[in-house]
Design an enzyme around this catalytic site. Structure first.
Site, PDB file in Angstrom:
ATOM      1  N   ASP A  32       8.478  41.022  58.459  1.00 54.87           N
ATOM      2  CA  ASP A  32       9.636  41.151  57.560  1.00 54.87           C
ATOM      3  C   ASP A  32       9.089  41.467  56.215  1.00 54.87           C
ATOM      4  O   ASP A  32       8.234  40.917  55.570  1.00 54.87           O
ATOM      5  CB  ASP A  32      10.276  39.790  57.343  1.00 54.87           C
ATOM      6  CG  ASP A  32      11.081  39.525  58.678  1.00 54.87           C
ATOM      7  OD1 ASP A  32      11.274  39.958  59.302  1.00 54.87           O
ATOM      8  OD2 ASP A  32      11.477  38.218  58.626  1.00 54.87           O
TER       9      ASP A  32
ATOM     10  N   ASP B 216       2.036  41.746  58.938  1.00 51.04           N
ATOM     11  CA  ASP B 216       3.392  41.018  58.759  1.00 51.04           C
ATOM     12  C   ASP B 216       4.360  41.862  59.422  1.00 51.04           C
ATOM     13  O   ASP B 216       4.288  43.046  59.552  1.00 51.04           O
ATOM     14  CB  ASP B 216       3.433  40.514  57.202  1.00 51.04           C
ATOM     15  CG  ASP B 216       4.735  40.033  56.929  1.00 51.04           C
ATOM     16  OD1 ASP B 216       5.253  39.146  57.655  1.00 51.04           O
ATOM     17  OD2 ASP B 216       5.244  40.499  56.190  1.00 51.04           O
TER      18      ASP B 216
ATOM     19  N   ASP C 164       3.355  41.282  52.610  1.00 50.73           N
ATOM     20  CA  ASP C 164       4.178  41.662  51.397  1.00 50.73           C
ATOM     21  C   ASP C 164       4.476  40.222  50.428  1.00 50.73           C
ATOM     22  O   ASP C 164       5.100  40.294  49.553  1.00 50.73           O
ATOM     23  CB  ASP C 164       5.404  42.145  51.796  1.00 50.73           C
ATOM     24  CG  ASP C 164       6.170  41.275  52.277  1.00 50.73           C
ATOM     25  OD1 ASP C 164       5.834  40.473  53.386  1.00 50.73           O
ATOM     26  OD2 ASP C 164       7.792  41.326  51.931  1.00 50.73           O
TER      27      ASP C 164
HETATM   28 MG   LIG Z   1       6.863  39.348  54.910  1.00 48.29          MG
END
Ligand SMILES: [Mg+2]
Length: 267
Positions: free
Chosen positions: A12, A10, A215
């Site tokens: 961000d 991922d 995340d």
């Molecule tokens: Mg993310």
């Protein structure tokens, strides 16, 4: 023979710091991965232009998965073996599309918006300056976010549940993001994109080993599709709860966790 390793990640809040979208903290880990011949594949909600920006900044030339699993972009010539999928070719990429094209998506959204007399706005409705104001991106970042291939984001104004239901019938769902919601084809799927790309790596390299790092909840499909799923810490030091995946929690928020995983892979 050692297996070819691929890290699906991922952006961000994982490779990029959540507060300023910076990759500075991940830079040396990326260099280590490059030196070890480990492929880094971005898998995020970001557009082709946004991911190209980070690829170039980090000196990468790897396949990447855009707009929540809507499409896989593979640099032309990256794989020697032919890609046994329905693809289209651009000047730089072979593209495997999983979502409907942006013109279909926009047509569906605007016809339902009119029918329901709604007044929300999407990227396509706004000049760059207004997008920058609403998103907090700078103007160059806004231009990259506006270059969409498969999905549209509602930036301002209300949608109704009836509107969402009708788009659902037409084959779209509504993916909530941290700030905005995005209308995406139901056929777009990060997990499927990871699986298809992994199969291509397998065809090319034989045995492979895949790692996944995210995340948040919307990384779950990606994490479910890899051999070794991991999570970085959120800014409050917690790890997100996933429903169906046993991911290992790394000590380290965002890029710090990213760097820690790279160390583990290289050991
Ligand atoms: Mg993310």
């Amino acid at each position: 023979m050692t297996k070819k390793k691929i890290l699906f990640t991922d952006l961000d809040g994982t490779l990029l710091s959540l507060n300023n979208y910076s990759f500075q903290q991940s830079l040396s880990a990326i260099e280590d991965l490059k030196a070890a011949g480990i492929s880094v594949v971005f898998c995020s909600s970001k557009t082709r232009a946004e991911q190209e920006y980070y690829q170039e900044a980090l000196g990468l030339n790897e396949p990447f998965i855009v707009e929540n699993g809507s499409g896989v972009f593979i640099p032309r010539g990256y794989f020697q073996k032919p890609i046994a999928w329905n693809t289209y070719v651009t000047d730089r990429y072979e593209v495997i599309p999983f979502g409907k094209s942006i013109s279909h998506v926009r047509k569906a959204i605007s016809s339902k918006r009119e029918e329901h007399a709604l007044d929300f706005v999407v990227y396509a409705d706004l000049p760059v300056r207004a997008v920058a104001d609403l998103t907090g991106l700078d103007e160059e970042g806004s231009v990259r976010a506006m270059q969409r291939d498969f999905s549209e984001t509602i930036l301002k104004g209300e949608v109704t549940s009836r509107f969402i239901e009708q788009l659902d019938v037409e084959g779209y769902h509504n993916i909530p993001g941290s700030k905005f919601q995005t209308i995406v084809s139901k056929t777009a799927d990060k997990g499927r994109a990871v699986n298809v790309l992994s199969a291509l790596y397998k065809t090319e390299f034989g045995d492979i080993l895949t790692y996944g790092l995210g995340d948040s909840q919307n990384d779950e499909a990606m994490l479910a599709a890899v051999d070794h799923p991991y999570l970085v810490q959120r800014p409050d030091n917690s790890w997100i709860d996933l429903n169906n995946v046993q991911a290992k929690g790394l000590a380290g928020v965002g890029p710090e966790g990213f760097s820690r995983l790279v160390k583990e892979i290289l050991e």
